[in-house]
Design a protein around this motif. Structure first.
Motif, PDB file in Angstrom:
ATOM      1  N   TRP A  64     -10.468  -3.561  -6.740  1.00 33.40           N
ATOM      2  CA  TRP A  64     -10.973  -2.691  -5.678  1.00 33.40           C
ATOM      3  C   TRP A  64     -12.135  -1.839  -6.181  1.00 33.40           C
ATOM      4  O   TRP A  64     -13.155  -1.694  -5.505  1.00 33.40           O
ATOM      5  N   LEU A  87      -4.940  -4.977  -8.841  1.00 29.00           N
ATOM      6  CA  LEU A  87      -5.522  -4.689  -7.528  1.00 29.00           C
ATOM      7  C   LEU A  87      -6.501  -3.526  -7.602  1.00 29.00           C
ATOM      8  O   LEU A  87      -7.586  -3.571  -7.020  1.00 29.00           O
ATOM      9  N   TYR A  90      -1.398   0.884  -6.074  1.00 26.60           N
ATOM     10  CA  TYR A  90      -2.824   0.724  -6.371  1.00 26.60           C
ATOM     11  C   TYR A  90      -3.696   1.838  -5.788  1.00 26.60           C
ATOM     12  O   TYR A  90      -4.699   2.220  -6.417  1.00 26.60           O
ATOM     13  N   TRP A 134       3.221 -10.241 -12.520  1.00 23.82           N
ATOM     14  CA  TRP A 134       2.364  -9.528 -11.564  1.00 23.82           C
ATOM     15  C   TRP A 134       3.119  -9.115 -10.305  1.00 23.82           C
ATOM     16  O   TRP A 134       2.779  -8.117  -9.679  1.00 23.82           O
ATOM     17  N   THR A 187       0.834  -1.207   0.000  1.00 18.70           N
ATOM     18  CA  THR A 187       0.000   0.000   0.000  1.00 18.70           C
ATOM     19  C   THR A 187       0.864   1.250   0.000  1.00 18.70           C
ATOM     20  O   THR A 187       0.438   2.308  -0.466  1.00 18.70           O
ATOM     21  N   LEU A 202      -4.830  -3.770   3.844  1.00 18.50           N
ATOM     22  CA  LEU A 202      -4.069  -4.896   3.301  1.00 18.50           C
ATOM     23  C   LEU A 202      -2.873  -5.119   4.216  1.00 18.50           C
ATOM     24  O   LEU A 202      -1.916  -4.340   4.211  1.00 18.50           O
ATOM     25  N   HIS A 259      -0.299  -3.886  -9.537  1.00 12.64           N
ATOM     26  CA  HIS A 259      -1.032  -2.796  -8.889  1.00 12.64           C
ATOM     27  C   HIS A 259      -2.283  -2.435  -9.678  1.00 12.64           C
ATOM     28  O   HIS A 259      -3.332  -2.130  -9.094  1.00 12.64           O
ATOM     29  N   ILE A 296      -8.479  -6.658   2.254  1.00  9.29           N
ATOM     30  CA  ILE A 296      -7.791  -7.258   1.117  1.00  9.29           C
ATOM     31  C   ILE A 296      -6.966  -8.433   1.606  1.00  9.29           C
ATOM     32  O   ILE A 296      -6.173  -8.296   2.550  1.00  9.29           O
ATOM     33  N   PRO A 298       3.804  -6.124  -5.905  1.00 11.31           N
ATOM     34  CA  PRO A 298       3.284  -6.098  -7.269  1.00 11.31           C
ATOM     35  C   PRO A 298       4.108  -5.221  -8.207  1.00 11.31           C
ATOM     36  O   PRO A 298       4.679  -4.198  -7.803  1.00 11.31           O
ATOM     37  N   ALA A 348      -7.587 -11.042  -3.097  1.00 11.13           N
ATOM     38  CA  ALA A 348      -6.411 -10.749  -3.919  1.00 11.13           C
ATOM     39  C   ALA A 348      -5.556 -11.987  -4.156  1.00 11.13           C
ATOM     40  O   ALA A 348      -5.007 -12.170  -5.252  1.00 11.13           O
TER      41      ALA A 348
END
Length: 220
Positions: A215, A211, A34, A196, A19, A85, A208, A129, A203, A180
């Motif tokens: 989302w 994701l 993401y 990926w 994140t 996450l 990303h 997540i 990622p 995920a």
């Protein structure tokens, strides 16, 4: 059901390095991950519904680290939606850090529950997540540690327990679940997993983007 983001909604992303891909080193605080992709795509699709996007993710965080900052990082902001996450650092990944160690699924569940309880009481919408580990092949060298198939197998078994915890908490709190790990497993069946996430955890831009797309399917 989906979450409705109305004009003025405050969304908080939080978690670990996935994140927080160097967000504190960038001008806008979000950089390339993401959360930034989500915010940009939302602005493109919904110019009439301005949303405030915040990110308190911090690289290396375990659930207990989030808990230590939870009041200042999340609760004091009073967000309408919180997206979490967290979990891969609670598995074997942080054994690469001499100050890090994995925690039991029970302790992970208890700490995660303490994060969610005050948010649920405040009526905050929750998106959980799944932590994930892609089935990459070969050896990855991190610092002085050689990460091979045997190491990843141990992590996989531990991570599966953490994922079960996230599923149970999502059910208990009526939270929206972003699967995920399942998503990346399916993507890896048709395209090499390194596409990926080169190391199986962090990622790539394509990861990303995947994701972010998943989302956005949870909100309206």
């Amino acid at each position: 059901m989906t979450i409705t983001l109305r004009p003025g909604t405050i969304v908080m992303f939080t978690g670990d390095s996935i994140t927080d891909p160097q967000r504190l080193e960038s001008r806008d605080g979000r950089r390339f991950g993401y959360p930034l992709r989500i915010a940009d795509e939302w602005a493109l699709r919904h110019p009439d519904r301005a949303v405030t996007w915040l990110n308190s993710g911090l690289a290396g965080s375990k659930v207990r680290d989030l808990e230590s900052r939870w009041q200042a990082d999340v609760l004091d902001v009073r967000p309408d939606v919180v997206s979490i996450l967290a979990g891969i650092n609670d598995v074997g990944w942080r054994t690469l850090d001499p100050n890090g160690y994995p925690i039991s699924a029970q302790d992970y569940a208890a700490g995660y529950d303490r994060l969610l309880a005050p948010l649920a009481e405040a009526g905050t919408e929750l998106i959980l997540i799944e932590p994930f580990l892609l089935p990459i092949r070969g050896v990855v060298q991190k610092r002085d540690v050689r990460i091979d198939e045997a190491v990843r197998k141990e992590w996989r078994a531990d991570l599966d327990l953490k994922i079960q915890v996230v599923h149970q908490l999502a059910a208990d709190y009526g939270a929206h679940l972003l699967a995920a790990d399942e998503m990346f497993a399916k993507l890896s069946a048709t395209t090499e997993p390194e596409y990926w996430a080169e190391d199986g955890v962090h990622p790539t831009p394509a990861g990303h983007a995947a994701l972010a797309e998943a989302w956005l399917r949870l909100v309206a």
